[in-house]
Scaffold this motif. Sequence first.
Motif: not given
Length: 201
Positions: A85, A87, A89, A93, A128, A131-135
């Motif tokens: 995974r 992440s 930034d 973004n 990700d 944090d697009y995917k987590n949202s």
Amino acid sequence: MKEYNAKTVDDAVKLASEELGIAEDEVIFTIKEEKTGLLSKKAVIVVYELSDAIEFAEEYIKNVVESLGVGNVKCNTSLEDDIIRISVDTDHNPILIGKNGVTLQALNEIVRLAVSGKFRRRFRILLDIGDYKNSKYSRVASIARRTAKEVQKSHIDVTLDPMPSDERRIVHSALAEWTNIKTESSGEGHNRAVTIKYIGE
């Protein structure tokens, strides 16, 4: 990375397996040299660790993003359930995420193919950005639960909109323990979707 020498590639892999204490099919390697003559046989393999694949993935992402001219790139990587995974930034973004995450999905596939090609092994990589995917996962799980309640009441199966494999896994996981509810994926490629089905007692 480390080199291993033996008469054949299989022998070199076995040697690496024994030294590293892992199964032979878990050895990540490339063939540096292989001679199969009648008088002499020799094989040299370069064995990589998972950290090498992660480092390559991060560098690849940074190079791709920086080549697009969208500013600085920061990566934070973790390993969960054999999934790498990453992440990311950046200063821009939204551009890298794209409409409905389409650009992000494309970047994810490019990185996965690059890493798998480099190390001759299939890796599960989840990228990700901001944090697009987590949202998105939270929204997908919420939709799945709301739809499942409707299916429980109506007993009518509902097929959700097509979604990528990682989001389909969220649906399956969110409803795994639900009473009278079963989830199934069907369709091909970009049209693959999850159907939430009612099952009797």
